[in-house]
Motif scaffolding. Structure first.
Motif, PDB file in Angstrom:
ATOM      1  N   GLU A  80      -3.335  -1.767   1.133  1.00  0.00           N
ATOM      2  CA  GLU A  80      -2.799  -0.801   0.167  1.00  0.00           C
ATOM      3  C   GLU A  80      -2.251   0.439   0.870  1.00  0.00           C
ATOM      4  N   ARG A  81      -2.919   0.837   1.947  1.00  0.00           N
ATOM      5  CA  ARG A  81      -2.457   2.023   2.682  1.00  0.00           C
ATOM      6  C   ARG A  81      -2.764   1.854   4.162  1.00  0.00           C
ATOM      7  N   TYR A  82      -1.820   2.257   4.996  1.00  0.00           N
ATOM      8  CA  TYR A  82      -1.995   2.222   6.449  1.00  0.00           C
ATOM      9  C   TYR A  82      -1.806   3.638   6.968  1.00  0.00           C
ATOM     10  N   VAL A  83      -2.849   4.154   7.638  1.00  0.00           N
ATOM     11  CA  VAL A  83      -2.845   5.530   8.147  1.00  0.00           C
ATOM     12  C   VAL A  83      -3.027   5.478   9.659  1.00  0.00           C
ATOM     13  N   GLN A  84      -2.091   6.025  10.420  1.00  0.00           N
ATOM     14  CA  GLN A  84      -2.200   6.029  11.882  1.00  0.00           C
ATOM     15  C   GLN A  84      -1.807   7.389  12.430  1.00  0.00           C
ATOM     16  N   GLY A  85      -2.599   7.908  13.360  1.00  0.00           N
ATOM     17  CA  GLY A  85      -2.269   9.179  13.984  1.00  0.00           C
ATOM     18  C   GLY A  85      -3.425   9.705  14.814  1.00  0.00           C
ATOM     19  N   ARG A  86      -3.176  10.765  15.514  1.00  0.00           N
ATOM     20  CA  ARG A  86      -4.195  11.365  16.369  1.00  0.00           C
ATOM     21  C   ARG A  86      -5.184  12.153  15.516  1.00  0.00           C
ATOM     22  N   GLY A  87      -6.475  11.874  15.702  1.00  0.00           N
ATOM     23  CA  GLY A  87      -7.512  12.640  15.023  1.00  0.00           C
ATOM     24  C   GLY A  87      -7.786  12.254  13.586  1.00  0.00           C
ATOM     25  N   VAL A  88      -7.207  11.138  13.092  1.00  0.00           N
ATOM     26  CA  VAL A  88      -7.370  10.828  11.663  1.00  0.00           C
ATOM     27  C   VAL A  88      -8.771  10.319  11.314  1.00  0.00           C
ATOM     28  N   LEU A  89      -9.584   9.967  12.313  1.00  0.00           N
ATOM     29  CA  LEU A  89     -10.953   9.547  11.993  1.00  0.00           C
ATOM     30  C   LEU A  89     -11.716  10.680  11.324  1.00  0.00           C
ATOM     31  N   GLY A  90     -11.422  11.916  11.723  1.00  0.00           N
ATOM     32  CA  GLY A  90     -12.068  13.071  11.116  1.00  0.00           C
ATOM     33  C   GLY A  90     -11.711  13.248   9.651  1.00  0.00           C
ATOM     34  N   GLU A  91     -10.678  12.525   9.189  1.00  0.00           N
ATOM     35  CA  GLU A  91     -10.242  12.605   7.799  1.00  0.00           C
ATOM     36  C   GLU A  91     -10.727  11.414   6.972  1.00  0.00           C
ATOM     37  N   LEU A  92     -11.625  10.603   7.536  1.00  0.00           N
ATOM     38  CA  LEU A  92     -12.084   9.405   6.841  1.00  0.00           C
ATOM     39  C   LEU A  92     -12.622   9.724   5.448  1.00  0.00           C
ATOM     40  N   CYS A  93     -13.516  10.691   5.339  1.00  0.00           N
ATOM     41  CA  CYS A  93     -14.136  11.002   4.051  1.00  0.00           C
ATOM     42  C   CYS A  93     -13.117  11.505   3.035  1.00  0.00           C
ATOM     43  N   LYS A  94     -12.091  12.161   3.516  1.00  0.00           N
ATOM     44  CA  LYS A  94     -10.996  12.601   2.643  1.00  0.00           C
ATOM     45  C   LYS A  94     -10.238  11.396   2.087  1.00  0.00           C
ATOM     46  N   HIS A  95      -9.938  10.441   2.950  1.00  0.00           N
ATOM     47  CA  HIS A  95      -9.104   9.315   2.545  1.00  0.00           C
ATOM     48  C   HIS A  95      -9.829   8.316   1.648  1.00  0.00           C
ATOM     49  N   ILE A  96     -11.156   8.262   1.699  1.00  0.00           N
ATOM     50  CA  ILE A  96     -11.864   7.278   0.873  1.00  0.00           C
ATOM     51  C   ILE A  96     -12.183   7.795  -0.530  1.00  0.00           C
ATOM     52  N   GLN A  97     -11.817   9.026  -0.830  1.00  0.00           N
ATOM     53  CA  GLN A  97     -12.220   9.628  -2.106  1.00  0.00           C
ATOM     54  C   GLN A  97     -11.780   8.810  -3.320  1.00  0.00           C
ATOM     55  N   SER A  98     -10.657   8.135  -3.228  1.00  0.00           N
ATOM     56  CA  SER A  98     -10.171   7.345  -4.372  1.00  0.00           C
ATOM     57  C   SER A  98     -10.925   6.024  -4.521  1.00  0.00           C
ATOM     58  N   MET A  99     -11.732   5.665  -3.516  1.00  0.00           N
ATOM     59  CA  MET A  99     -12.445   4.382  -3.530  1.00  0.00           C
ATOM     60  C   MET A  99     -13.941   4.519  -3.730  1.00  0.00           C
ATOM     61  N   GLY A 100     -14.523   5.583  -3.190  1.00  0.00           N
ATOM     62  CA  GLY A 100     -15.966   5.745  -3.293  1.00  0.00           C
ATOM     63  C   GLY A 100     -16.436   7.045  -2.678  1.00  0.00           C
TER      64      GLY A 100
END
Length: 366
Positions: free
Chosen positions: A9-29
């Motif tokens: 559904e979504r592909y996210v790639q970039g430097r440092g994006v692991l720190g944004e994991l909790c932000k990106h999962i908000q729509s799922m859980g």
């Protein structure tokens, strides 16, 4: 049969994006069940925790025991259900990804895949490869949908061992040639349809990107730096290869990989390393054009991918053992049948021997 292309559904790639994991999962859980190896947890816990504080996210970690097997999947389904979490996150390499996808499927949960290496094309696919507890291929588990999200932190991947990136290139190397074979044989893909114009173009772009940027990306990761070439290869290994193989299909190269897993000496080698030799064998099986064969051979030699059986630990060729691998590759539940001509175990055996000899020949010219 319909033409179907599948993707996350979504592909996210970039430097440092692991720190944004909790932000990106908000729509799922809100409460992730994070599947990671014991060693991997130490590398990813800090950046994830920072985001968890910001979004008030409770984190639950589960340790992966090393094999995507039925026993491991069942163990983790039970742990997930007992955790009261609502989204599964698989962080690590291909077997963790496949296990996380399988657990999410059986548990009815959304899943996020976070590769810490660009070592396989497993992250984007609606597929899990199931092995025995001892690491021998058993079956493909076809899933009804692709991961909800794939998140790729290229800073982390640039610090991973170079061999893992190379293994990913070996896996990606097969994508176009297997897609081409499936097109020629009019075979179905992994999602119940046939290739699309887009998926074939993606498969070809995957190969072209490897040839243009593969060596440059390898140099970058050896230095622990993230360059544009590395970004391109991470995308090729992860996304282009993942969409290409799933939406076009696979053929001899992966079937040969699966056969080789029955030879104990190969167990210490990565998936993509065995697939690379499988690709060379497929080209021999097809009697590929010499120019094409040499381009693939030279790419393997330039990046350190296996070109001989000895490169996979098989220093003594035992005909009975190699024939067993060839027979497994031609098994009714594998993908050799997607080749555009009938293939027998003897043909696969002969092609593996010939590919090995060609690998030794081209090495000797270096």
């Amino acid at each position: 049969m319909a033409n179907i292309i599948g993707s996350p559904e979504r592909y996210v790639q970039g430097r440092g994006v692991l720190g944004e994991l909790c932000k990106h999962i908000q729509s799922m859980g809100k409460t992730p069940f994070i599947l990671v190896s014991e060693s991997g947890k130490g590398r990813v816990e800090k950046p994830i925790s920072k985001g968890a504080v910001e979004f008030d996210t409770k984190l639950t970690y589960a340790t992966f025991r090393g094999e995507c097997s039925r026993n491991e999947i069942d163990r983790l389904i039970k742990a997930y259900k007992e955790s009261a979490c609502d989204v599964i996150v698989g962080i690590g390499g291909g077997k963790i990804h496949d296990t996380a996808k399988a657990v999410a499927f059986y548990a009815g949960a959304p899943v996020v895949i976070v590769p810490t290496i660009a070592g396989t094309d497993a992250p984007c696919s609606a597929l899990s490869v199931i092995y025995s507890d001892e690491g021998v291929f058993e079956e493909y588990l076809f899933l009804p949908r692709n991961p909800n999200m794939v998140l790729v932190d290229t800073d982390i991947i640039s610090k991973a061992p170079a061999r893992l990136l190379v293994s990913g290139m070996g896996d990606a190397l097969a994508t176009y040639f297997e897609a081409r074979a499936c097109k020629q044989s009019d075979s179905g893909n992994f999602i119940g349809g046939q290739y699309t114009v887009t998926s074939m173009a993606i498969a070809k772009l995957c190969y072209d990107t490897l040839i243009s940027d593969g060596v440059k990306a390898l140099v970058s990761v050896r230095e622990g730096v993230c360059t544009k070439a590395l970004e391109h290869i991470v995308e090729a290994n992860t996304y282009l290869s993942g969409i290409g193989f799933e939406s076009c299909g696979i053929a001899a190269a992966h079937a040969i990989h699966n056969g080789l897993t029955a030879i104990p000496e190969t167990h210490h080698y990565y998936h993509g390393e065995k697939v690379a030799f499988g690709t060379l064998t497929q080209l021999v099986l097809e009697n590929s054009d010499l120019k094409e064969l040499e381009e693939v051979m030279n790419f393997c030699l330039d990046t350190g991918l296996p070109t001989t059986l000895a490169d996979l630990g098989i220093t003594e060729i035992k005909p009975n053992e190699l024939m067993q691998a060839a027979e497994l590759a031609c098994g009714p539940n594998d993908t050799m049948g997607n080749m555009p001509f009938a293939v027998t175990p003897q043909m696969v055996y002969d092609s593996m021997i010939a590919a090995d000899a060609l690998g030794r020949h081209y090495k000797s010219k270096r």
